[in-house]
Design an enzyme around this catalytic site. Structure first.
Site, PDB file in Angstrom:
ATOM      1  N   LYS A 199       7.407   4.631 -12.244  1.00 19.51           N
ATOM      2  CA  LYS A 199       7.793   5.873 -11.558  1.00 19.51           C
ATOM      3  C   LYS A 199       8.061   5.536 -10.099  1.00 19.51           C
ATOM      4  O   LYS A 199       7.137   5.419  -9.298  1.00 19.51           O
ATOM      5  CB  LYS A 199       6.649   6.889 -11.684  1.00 19.51           C
ATOM      6  CG  LYS A 199       7.076   8.324 -11.824  1.00 19.51           C
ATOM      7  CD  LYS A 199       7.804   8.876 -10.623  1.00 19.51           C
ATOM      8  CE  LYS A 199       6.903   9.053  -9.446  1.00 19.51           C
ATOM      9  NZ  LYS A 199       7.593   9.363  -8.187  1.00 19.51           N
ATOM     10  N   GLU A 203      -3.168   0.046  -4.373  1.00 16.99           N
ATOM     11  CA  GLU A 203      -2.763  -0.635  -3.136  1.00 16.99           C
ATOM     12  C   GLU A 203      -2.435   0.466  -2.136  1.00 16.99           C
ATOM     13  O   GLU A 203      -1.405   1.130  -2.272  1.00 16.99           O
ATOM     14  CB  GLU A 203      -1.504  -1.469  -3.366  1.00 16.99           C
ATOM     15  CG  GLU A 203      -1.651  -2.600  -4.339  1.00 16.99           C
ATOM     16  CD  GLU A 203      -2.330  -3.809  -3.757  1.00 16.99           C
ATOM     17  OE1 GLU A 203      -2.605  -3.806  -2.538  1.00 16.99           O
ATOM     18  OE2 GLU A 203      -2.596  -4.737  -4.517  1.00 16.99           O
ATOM     19  N   CYS A 231       2.584  -1.454   5.055  1.00 21.28           N
ATOM     20  CA  CYS A 231       1.155  -1.139   4.958  1.00 21.28           C
ATOM     21  C   CYS A 231       0.290  -2.203   5.629  1.00 21.28           C
ATOM     22  O   CYS A 231      -0.792  -1.916   6.114  1.00 21.28           O
ATOM     23  CB  CYS A 231       0.767  -0.986   3.506  1.00 21.28           C
ATOM     24  SG  CYS A 231       1.267  -2.398   2.523  1.00 21.28           S
ATOM     25  N   GLU A 233      -3.272   5.868   9.666  1.00 20.98           N
ATOM     26  CA  GLU A 233      -2.063   5.087   9.472  1.00 20.98           C
ATOM     27  C   GLU A 233      -0.857   5.932   9.872  1.00 20.98           C
ATOM     28  O   GLU A 233      -0.612   6.983   9.289  1.00 20.98           O
ATOM     29  CB  GLU A 233      -1.957   4.685   7.995  1.00 20.98           C
ATOM     30  CG  GLU A 233      -0.757   3.819   7.726  1.00 20.98           C
ATOM     31  CD  GLU A 233      -0.638   3.446   6.268  1.00 20.98           C
ATOM     32  OE1 GLU A 233      -0.642   4.352   5.422  1.00 20.98           O
ATOM     33  OE2 GLU A 233      -0.541   2.243   5.969  1.00 20.98           O
TER      34      GLU A 233
HETATM   35  P1  NAD Z   1       2.872   8.434  -1.429  1.00 22.19           P
HETATM   36  O1  NAD Z   1       1.456   8.233  -1.736  1.00 22.19           O
HETATM   37  O2  NAD Z   1       3.290   9.743  -0.875  1.00 22.19           O
HETATM   38  O3  NAD Z   1       3.785   8.220  -2.717  1.00 22.19           O
HETATM   39  C1  NAD Z   1       3.774   7.011  -3.461  1.00 22.19           C
HETATM   40  C2  NAD Z   1       4.233   7.291  -4.880  1.00 22.19           C
HETATM   41  O4  NAD Z   1       3.299   8.146  -5.513  1.00 22.19           O
HETATM   42  C3  NAD Z   1       5.592   7.978  -4.995  1.00 22.19           C
HETATM   43  O5  NAD Z   1       6.271   7.418  -6.100  1.00 22.19           O
HETATM   44  C4  NAD Z   1       5.209   9.414  -5.289  1.00 22.19           C
HETATM   45  O6  NAD Z   1       6.214  10.108  -6.003  1.00 22.19           O
HETATM   46  C5  NAD Z   1       3.985   9.231  -6.146  1.00 22.19           C
HETATM   47  N1  NAD Z   1       3.062  10.364  -6.181  1.00 22.19           N
HETATM   48  C6  NAD Z   1       2.828  11.284  -5.209  1.00 22.19           C
HETATM   49  N2  NAD Z   1       1.874  12.156  -5.611  1.00 22.19           N
HETATM   50  C7  NAD Z   1       1.493  11.771  -6.850  1.00 22.19           C
HETATM   51  C8  NAD Z   1       0.536  12.267  -7.783  1.00 22.19           C
HETATM   52  N3  NAD Z   1      -0.236  13.311  -7.513  1.00 22.19           N
HETATM   53  N4  NAD Z   1       0.400  11.630  -8.966  1.00 22.19           N
HETATM   54  C9  NAD Z   1       1.143  10.546  -9.263  1.00 22.19           C
HETATM   55  N5  NAD Z   1       2.077  10.038  -8.412  1.00 22.19           N
HETATM   56  C10 NAD Z   1       2.238  10.643  -7.219  1.00 22.19           C
HETATM   57  O7  NAD Z   1       3.240   7.243  -0.465  1.00 22.19           O
HETATM   58  P2  NAD Z   1       4.624   7.012   0.261  1.00 22.19           P
HETATM   59  O8  NAD Z   1       4.714   7.974   1.383  1.00 22.19           O
HETATM   60  O9  NAD Z   1       5.708   6.938  -0.736  1.00 22.19           O
HETATM   61  O10 NAD Z   1       4.410   5.517   0.831  1.00 22.19           O
HETATM   62  C11 NAD Z   1       3.777   5.248   2.029  1.00 22.19           C
HETATM   63  C12 NAD Z   1       2.346   4.823   1.817  1.00 22.19           C
HETATM   64  O11 NAD Z   1       2.282   3.723   0.935  1.00 22.19           O
HETATM   65  C13 NAD Z   1       1.661   4.361   3.070  1.00 22.19           C
HETATM   66  O12 NAD Z   1       0.405   4.965   3.193  1.00 22.19           O
HETATM   67  C14 NAD Z   1       1.514   2.876   2.888  1.00 22.19           C
HETATM   68  O13 NAD Z   1       0.448   2.286   3.564  1.00 22.19           O
HETATM   69  C15 NAD Z   1       1.354   2.757   1.437  1.00 22.19           C
HETATM   70  N6  NAD Z   1       1.714   1.414   0.988  1.00 22.19           N
HETATM   71  C16 NAD Z   1       0.707   0.577   0.598  1.00 22.19           C
HETATM   72  C17 NAD Z   1       1.012  -0.704   0.208  1.00 22.19           C
HETATM   73  C18 NAD Z   1      -0.068  -1.645  -0.222  1.00 22.19           C
HETATM   74  O14 NAD Z   1       0.235  -2.582  -0.914  1.00 22.19           O
HETATM   75  N7  NAD Z   1      -1.313  -1.428   0.144  1.00 22.19           N
HETATM   76  C19 NAD Z   1       2.332  -1.130   0.197  1.00 22.19           C
HETATM   77  C20 NAD Z   1       3.331  -0.256   0.604  1.00 22.19           C
HETATM   78  C21 NAD Z   1       2.997   1.032   0.989  1.00 22.19           C
END
Ligand code: NAD
Length: 487
Positions: free
Chosen positions: A182, A258, A291, A390
């Protein structure tokens, strides 16, 4: 024009609702084109297909076939590498420079092939000593078998979409699992392209990889609640990670998370500040949307003013604007929402008394696109919001420390523990400090830990589990112990 269709059970499809949503270029605010908008029904269908492929085909046991398929997928991606590069720049808004490194070329080199190679050497079986377990004179031969965990729900964000997808898909498939991916709605085309390549250019059987796009985040939530899904592998924000963990608890599904970070760039007092500090502006790379970026610069209080001047010099050198221009280090934020979120943090930093050294707003020469200026804050205390949360934008805060113990205390005084950087004139001293910092990865004296063979993940609220490396293979396996009477 990018690929519109999702991949479900081996078919490229528009989904049951027949609706689409727009993919937006964050640098131009123009619509790039449409993509299928999946529904919960599509998600259920994809999960059922993944379940069938796992339960009724030999995918989970046929090592050689899986290696062939992973190598086919690698070749298929290579064959469209330049289109993929342009597409990533268009939908992510990432500087094209980043695609020659972590955004595309680095994962393309090894994210699928390293796990494929590891199928040969992975410890699928280990033998225990024969044992008379209950002292009754009956000896038993015993083995521990590693098996795929089953159907994996893979949920990814938009910041390094292809990198994260490949570093999940490689290990998931190499270990013999099937999956439903997804992607984030902000960056759909790299994933739909991957789906088309899987369908058209590989022998990966129907149902082994399903890709469901949706503008509604809650379609992804089906992966976390379905009893047919065995594990959820998620990369994204800590807030969403928490929600996923709560939802998964109903079926006691393991989660691999992650999440976010607020990592330190710790410059010890014996470091050469003049060569070290300016590069702290590297947090602006890809507009700070990484991240693992070291967004808290910790410097010796005794040389604080000098450090601030050097950091400012680094920030003045950050080139930004059109992401297709090779000379730019940063493009726009991915969306208006992210841009507003970052600007909100900057206002909060000012309101809490931090000293704005440069940036702080939308660049006047870039009125179109979701840009934020490279922004540097001095006089920051680690208790301020901009030091704790963050921001995910091109923002660096500078915090002073009195001695090594104080530096370690500040570094660890965070709900996060994802990554970090330490610089010292003495590598052994840097290693000593590294042992005291509770974080999943650390770069010492300019060193880089990244690779398909290197476990990556977080301590504390930065996550659970590790991506890549042996740990990143094992996380997608179950363990079965068997015994039989010794001969
Ligand atoms: P997000 O958490 O808003 O969304 C990530 C994914 O989760 C998207 O595909 C979204 O559609 C899905 N999602 C959202 N709500 C959901 C739910 N209730 N159930 C299932 N899926 C759901 O994050 P974002 O804004 O897309 O990305 C930025 C964040 O990602 C930052 O906090 C960053 O630190 C983190 N990140 C972490 C890593 C790592 O490896 N630690 C790497 C890249 C990004």
């Amino acid at each position: 024009m990018g690929e519109r269709k999702m991949l479900i059970d081996g078919r490229l499809t528009d989904g049951s609702g027949g609706r689409t949503f727009d993919n937006i270029n964050p640098a131009t605010e123009q619509v790039l084109g449409p993509v299928a908008d999946g529904t919960a029904a599509d998600m259920h269908e994809a999960i059922a297909a993944a379940r069938r492929a796992f339960d009724t085909t030999d995918w989970s046991t046929n090592h050689e076939f899986r290696q062939t398929c992973l190598r086919q997928l690698q070749a298929a991606l290579e064959s469209e590498r330049e289109d993929l590069r342009a597409e990533l720049v268009a939908e992510v808004g990432c500087p094209v420079l980043s695609t020659y490194g972590p955004q595309l070329d680095a994962p393309l080199r090894e994210a699928l092939t390293w796990p494929a190679d590891m199928i040969d050497t992975f410890a699928w079986k280990r033998t225990l000593e024969p044992k008379d377990a209950f002292g009754m004179g009956v000896f038993t031969d015993r083995e521990v078998w590693k098996e795929p965990i089953g159907v994996v729900g893979v949920i990814v964000p938009w910041n390094f979409p292809m990198e994260i997808i490949l570093n999940k898909l490689g290990p998931v498939l190499a270990m013999g699992n099937t999956c439903v991916l997804k992607p984030a709605p902000d960056t759909p085309w790299n994933a739909t392209r991957l789906g088309r390549l899987i369908a058209e250019k590989t022998d990966i059987p129907p149902g082994v990889v399903n890709i469901v796009l949706a503008s509604d985040h809650l379609v992804g939530e089906v992966l976390t609640t379905s009893p047919l899904v065995d594990l959820v592998a998620f990369t994204g924000s800590t807030a969403t990670g928490r929600r996923i963990m709560a939802a998964a608890s109903k079926t006691l599904k393991p989660v691999f998370l992650e999440l976010g970070g607020k990592s330190v760039n710790l410059v010890l007092d014996d470091a050469d500040l003049a060569t070290t500090i300016p590069s702290a502006a590297g947090v602006c790379f890809h507009a700070g949307q990484g991240c693992a970026m070291a967004t808290r610069l910790l410097v010796p209080m005794s040389r604080y003013d000098e450090a601030v001047e050097l950091a400012l010099m680094g920030f003045k050198g950050v080139t930004y604007g059109d992401p297709t221009d090779m000379s730019n280090l940063m493009g726009p934020l991915v969306s208006k929402r992210q841009q507003q979120r970052v600007l909100g943090y900057i206002e909060q930093g000012k309101a809490e008394g931090a000293r704005l050294m440069c940036g702080g707003g939308v660049p006047s020469h870039l009125p179109v696109g979701y840009y934020v200026e490279p922004t540097l804050f001095a006089n920051v205390d680690n208790s301020m919001t901009i030091a704790r949360e963050e921001i995910f934008g091109p923002v660096l805060v500078i915090i002073g420390f009195t001695d090594d113990d104080d530096a370690v205390r500040i570094a660890n005084d965070s709900p996060y523990g994802l990554s970090g950087v330490i610089t010292s004139g003495d590598l052994e001293r840097a290693k000593g400090i590294a042992r005291r910092i509770r974080t999943g990865t650390l770069g010492l004296n300019g060193g880089n830990w990244y690779g398909a063979d290197a476990p990556f993940g977080g301590y504390k609220q930065s996550g659970i589990g590790r991506q890549c490396g042996l740990e990143g293979l094992e996380i997608f396996t179950e363990t079965k112990t068997v015994g039989w009477p010794s001969a």
